[in-house]
Design a protein around this motif. Structure first.
Motif, PDB file in Angstrom:
ATOM      1  N   GLN A 108      -4.272  -3.490  -2.047  1.00 32.49           N
ATOM      2  CA  GLN A 108      -3.364  -4.228  -2.931  1.00 32.49           C
ATOM      3  C   GLN A 108      -1.977  -3.582  -2.931  1.00 32.49           C
ATOM      4  O   GLN A 108      -1.848  -2.379  -3.100  1.00 32.49           O
ATOM      5  CB  GLN A 108      -3.941  -4.213  -4.350  1.00 32.49           C
ATOM      6  CG  GLN A 108      -3.130  -4.952  -5.370  1.00 32.49           C
ATOM      7  CD  GLN A 108      -3.893  -5.066  -6.678  1.00 32.49           C
ATOM      8  OE1 GLN A 108      -4.152  -6.157  -7.111  1.00 32.49           O
ATOM      9  NE2 GLN A 108      -4.245  -3.957  -7.284  1.00 32.49           N
ATOM     10  N   THR A 109      -0.940  -4.399  -2.738  1.00 30.66           N
ATOM     11  CA  THR A 109       0.423  -3.881  -2.785  1.00 30.66           C
ATOM     12  C   THR A 109       0.874  -3.752  -4.240  1.00 30.66           C
ATOM     13  O   THR A 109       0.267  -4.330  -5.150  1.00 30.66           O
ATOM     14  CB  THR A 109       1.403  -4.808  -2.053  1.00 30.66           C
ATOM     15  OG1 THR A 109       1.502  -6.038  -2.775  1.00 30.66           O
ATOM     16  CG2 THR A 109       0.972  -5.066  -0.611  1.00 30.66           C
ATOM     17  N   ARG A 110       1.938  -3.009  -4.439  1.00 28.05           N
ATOM     18  CA  ARG A 110       2.487  -2.841  -5.789  1.00 28.05           C
ATOM     19  C   ARG A 110       2.952  -4.191  -6.339  1.00 28.05           C
ATOM     20  O   ARG A 110       2.708  -4.509  -7.505  1.00 28.05           O
ATOM     21  CB  ARG A 110       3.643  -1.836  -5.742  1.00 28.05           C
ATOM     22  CG  ARG A 110       4.184  -1.423  -7.093  1.00 28.05           C
ATOM     23  CD  ARG A 110       5.210  -0.304  -6.882  1.00 28.05           C
ATOM     24  NE  ARG A 110       5.613   0.310  -8.129  1.00 28.05           N
ATOM     25  CZ  ARG A 110       6.659  -0.057  -8.842  1.00 28.05           C
ATOM     26  NH1 ARG A 110       7.421  -1.057  -8.426  1.00 28.05           N
ATOM     27  NH2 ARG A 110       6.963   0.565  -9.969  1.00 28.05           N
ATOM     28  N   LEU A 166      -0.017  -6.271  -7.439  1.00 28.99           N
ATOM     29  CA  LEU A 166      -0.568  -5.761  -8.688  1.00 28.99           C
ATOM     30  C   LEU A 166       0.276  -6.201  -9.873  1.00 28.99           C
ATOM     31  O   LEU A 166      -0.250  -6.703 -10.869  1.00 28.99           O
ATOM     32  CB  LEU A 166      -0.664  -4.233  -8.641  1.00 28.99           C
ATOM     33  CG  LEU A 166      -1.115  -3.563  -9.937  1.00 28.99           C
ATOM     34  CD1 LEU A 166      -2.522  -3.995 -10.327  1.00 28.99           C
ATOM     35  CD2 LEU A 166      -1.022  -2.051  -9.807  1.00 28.99           C
ATOM     36  N   ILE A 167       1.586  -6.061  -9.767  1.00 31.15           N
ATOM     37  CA  ILE A 167       2.468  -6.457 -10.867  1.00 31.15           C
ATOM     38  C   ILE A 167       2.361  -7.956 -11.123  1.00 31.15           C
ATOM     39  O   ILE A 167       2.311  -8.401 -12.272  1.00 31.15           O
ATOM     40  CB  ILE A 167       3.918  -6.017 -10.594  1.00 31.15           C
ATOM     41  CG1 ILE A 167       4.004  -4.485 -10.666  1.00 31.15           C
ATOM     42  CG2 ILE A 167       4.891  -6.670 -11.577  1.00 31.15           C
ATOM     43  CD1 ILE A 167       5.327  -3.906 -10.210  1.00 31.15           C
ATOM     44  N   THR A 175       9.749  -2.702 -14.816  1.00 30.99           N
ATOM     45  CA  THR A 175       9.184  -1.398 -14.511  1.00 30.99           C
ATOM     46  C   THR A 175      10.229  -0.326 -14.718  1.00 30.99           C
ATOM     47  O   THR A 175      11.426  -0.548 -14.545  1.00 30.99           O
ATOM     48  CB  THR A 175       8.675  -1.325 -13.051  1.00 30.99           C
ATOM     49  OG1 THR A 175       9.748  -1.647 -12.176  1.00 30.99           O
ATOM     50  CG2 THR A 175       7.504  -2.249 -12.828  1.00 30.99           C
ATOM     51  N   ASN A 193       6.969   4.226 -12.376  1.00 30.20           N
ATOM     52  CA  ASN A 193       5.631   3.663 -12.217  1.00 30.20           C
ATOM     53  C   ASN A 193       5.004   3.298 -13.552  1.00 30.20           C
ATOM     54  O   ASN A 193       3.798   3.416 -13.740  1.00 30.20           O
ATOM     55  CB  ASN A 193       4.732   4.629 -11.428  1.00 30.20           C
ATOM     56  CG  ASN A 193       5.000   4.546  -9.951  1.00 30.20           C
ATOM     57  OD1 ASN A 193       5.400   3.517  -9.431  1.00 30.20           O
ATOM     58  ND2 ASN A 193       4.801   5.649  -9.261  1.00 30.20           N
ATOM     59  N   LEU A 203       4.787  -0.021 -16.043  1.00 34.69           N
ATOM     60  CA  LEU A 203       5.054  -1.455 -16.199  1.00 34.69           C
ATOM     61  C   LEU A 203       5.040  -1.783 -17.684  1.00 34.69           C
ATOM     62  O   LEU A 203       4.054  -1.543 -18.374  1.00 34.69           O
ATOM     63  CB  LEU A 203       3.982  -2.278 -15.481  1.00 34.69           C
ATOM     64  CG  LEU A 203       3.998  -3.788 -15.726  1.00 34.69           C
ATOM     65  CD1 LEU A 203       5.277  -4.411 -15.161  1.00 34.69           C
ATOM     66  CD2 LEU A 203       2.760  -4.438 -15.122  1.00 34.69           C
ATOM     67  N   LEU A 259       1.163   2.732 -13.227  1.00 34.21           N
ATOM     68  CA  LEU A 259       0.877   2.273 -11.874  1.00 34.21           C
ATOM     69  C   LEU A 259       0.785   3.480 -10.939  1.00 34.21           C
ATOM     70  O   LEU A 259       1.534   4.440 -11.090  1.00 34.21           O
ATOM     71  CB  LEU A 259       1.989   1.341 -11.382  1.00 34.21           C
ATOM     72  CG  LEU A 259       2.360   0.170 -12.296  1.00 34.21           C
ATOM     73  CD1 LEU A 259       3.533  -0.602 -11.704  1.00 34.21           C
ATOM     74  CD2 LEU A 259       1.174  -0.734 -12.532  1.00 34.21           C
ATOM     75  N   TRP A 280      -0.592   4.765  -6.665  1.00 35.49           N
ATOM     76  CA  TRP A 280      -1.131   4.498  -5.334  1.00 35.49           C
ATOM     77  C   TRP A 280      -2.338   5.384  -5.117  1.00 35.49           C
ATOM     78  O   TRP A 280      -2.315   6.564  -5.453  1.00 35.49           O
ATOM     79  CB  TRP A 280      -0.065   4.794  -4.288  1.00 35.49           C
ATOM     80  CG  TRP A 280      -0.574   4.831  -2.883  1.00 35.49           C
ATOM     81  CD1 TRP A 280      -0.893   5.946  -2.161  1.00 35.49           C
ATOM     82  CD2 TRP A 280      -0.820   3.719  -2.033  1.00 35.49           C
ATOM     83  NE1 TRP A 280      -1.318   5.591  -0.915  1.00 35.49           N
ATOM     84  CE2 TRP A 280      -1.288   4.226  -0.806  1.00 35.49           C
ATOM     85  CE3 TRP A 280      -0.708   2.340  -2.193  1.00 35.49           C
ATOM     86  CZ2 TRP A 280      -1.631   3.400   0.255  1.00 35.49           C
ATOM     87  CZ3 TRP A 280      -1.047   1.524  -1.128  1.00 35.49           C
ATOM     88  CH2 TRP A 280      -1.492   2.045   0.076  1.00 35.49           C
ATOM     89  N   TRP A 285      -2.742  -0.094  -4.625  1.00 33.78           N
ATOM     90  CA  TRP A 285      -2.170   0.247  -5.925  1.00 33.78           C
ATOM     91  C   TRP A 285      -3.160  -0.095  -7.034  1.00 33.78           C
ATOM     92  O   TRP A 285      -3.948  -1.036  -6.912  1.00 33.78           O
ATOM     93  CB  TRP A 285      -0.867  -0.516  -6.148  1.00 33.78           C
ATOM     94  CG  TRP A 285       0.273   0.118  -5.427  1.00 33.78           C
ATOM     95  CD1 TRP A 285       0.606  -0.075  -4.114  1.00 33.78           C
ATOM     96  CD2 TRP A 285       1.204   1.046  -5.949  1.00 33.78           C
ATOM     97  NE1 TRP A 285       1.697   0.685  -3.805  1.00 33.78           N
ATOM     98  CE2 TRP A 285       2.090   1.378  -4.915  1.00 33.78           C
ATOM     99  CE3 TRP A 285       1.389   1.621  -7.203  1.00 33.78           C
ATOM    100  CZ2 TRP A 285       3.142   2.273  -5.082  1.00 33.78           C
ATOM    101  CZ3 TRP A 285       2.436   2.509  -7.378  1.00 33.78           C
ATOM    102  CH2 TRP A 285       3.295   2.827  -6.328  1.00 33.78           C
ATOM    103  N   TYR A 339      -3.897   0.526 -11.672  1.00 35.15           N
ATOM    104  CA  TYR A 339      -3.241   0.678 -12.969  1.00 35.15           C
ATOM    105  C   TYR A 339      -4.185   1.285 -14.003  1.00 35.15           C
ATOM    106  O   TYR A 339      -5.397   1.285 -13.849  1.00 35.15           O
ATOM    107  CB  TYR A 339      -2.733  -0.671 -13.476  1.00 35.15           C
ATOM    108  CG  TYR A 339      -3.831  -1.608 -13.925  1.00 35.15           C
ATOM    109  CD1 TYR A 339      -4.134  -1.744 -15.276  1.00 35.15           C
ATOM    110  CD2 TYR A 339      -4.574  -2.342 -13.008  1.00 35.15           C
ATOM    111  CE1 TYR A 339      -5.148  -2.596 -15.698  1.00 35.15           C
ATOM    112  CE2 TYR A 339      -5.578  -3.191 -13.413  1.00 35.15           C
ATOM    113  CZ  TYR A 339      -5.863  -3.309 -14.755  1.00 35.15           C
ATOM    114  OH  TYR A 339      -6.868  -4.143 -15.171  1.00 35.15           O
TER     115      TYR A 339
END
Length: 131
Positions: free
Chosen positions: A9-11, A14-15, A36, A39, A41, A63, A65, A72, A74
């Motif tokens: 999953q990319t950042r 995820l957001i 953000t 890191n 959110l 957030l 990695w 990514w 949370y």
């Protein structure tokens, strides 16, 4: 509470997932604003039930990695546990009541478009791109 990671999953993915609106069993949860700070959110949510007045609250998700799952993840934080992060935009504090009235929320004398004490704001260009 632990961390939740998504494999690959990319950042940005995820957001997008953490800020998407939801509706279940007559309850609607809408993300009114998000941004953000590093890191962290920050989100402002409004929850509506058909038989009750809308409720608003501020969300804080850390957030990170994880190289093991190459994605990514949370960890959601709760305001009632006291303020652990102080980078919430002050405008968000005006949008929702405090969940922990025992501690005072910070206020900036120059208005709601400033950030809370302790935050090192990103350069204007990147902050505008994220908020």
């Amino acid at each position: 509470m632990g961390w939740l990671f998504g494999h690959g999953q990319t950042r940005a993915q995820l957001i997008a997932r953490l800020t998407s609106d939801e509706e279940h069993d007559g309850v609607t949860r809408r993300c009114l604003r998000h941004c953000t700070s590093g890191n962290v959110l920050w989100t402002v949510w409004e929850v509506e039930r058909s038989d009750d007045a809308p409720m608003r609250y501020i969300g804080c998700d850390l957030l990170a990695w994880d190289k093991t799952c190459a994605g990514w993840g949370y960890k959601d934080m709760c305001e009632e546990m006291e303020p652990l992060y102080y980078s919430c935009p002050l405008a968000y504090l005006d949008m929702a009541p405090s969940a922990a009235p025992a501690w005072p929320r910070p206020r900036h004398p120059h208005g709601a478009n400033r950030f809370a004490p302790g935050m090192r704001p990103a350069p204007a260009r990147s902050r505008l791109a994220m908020c």
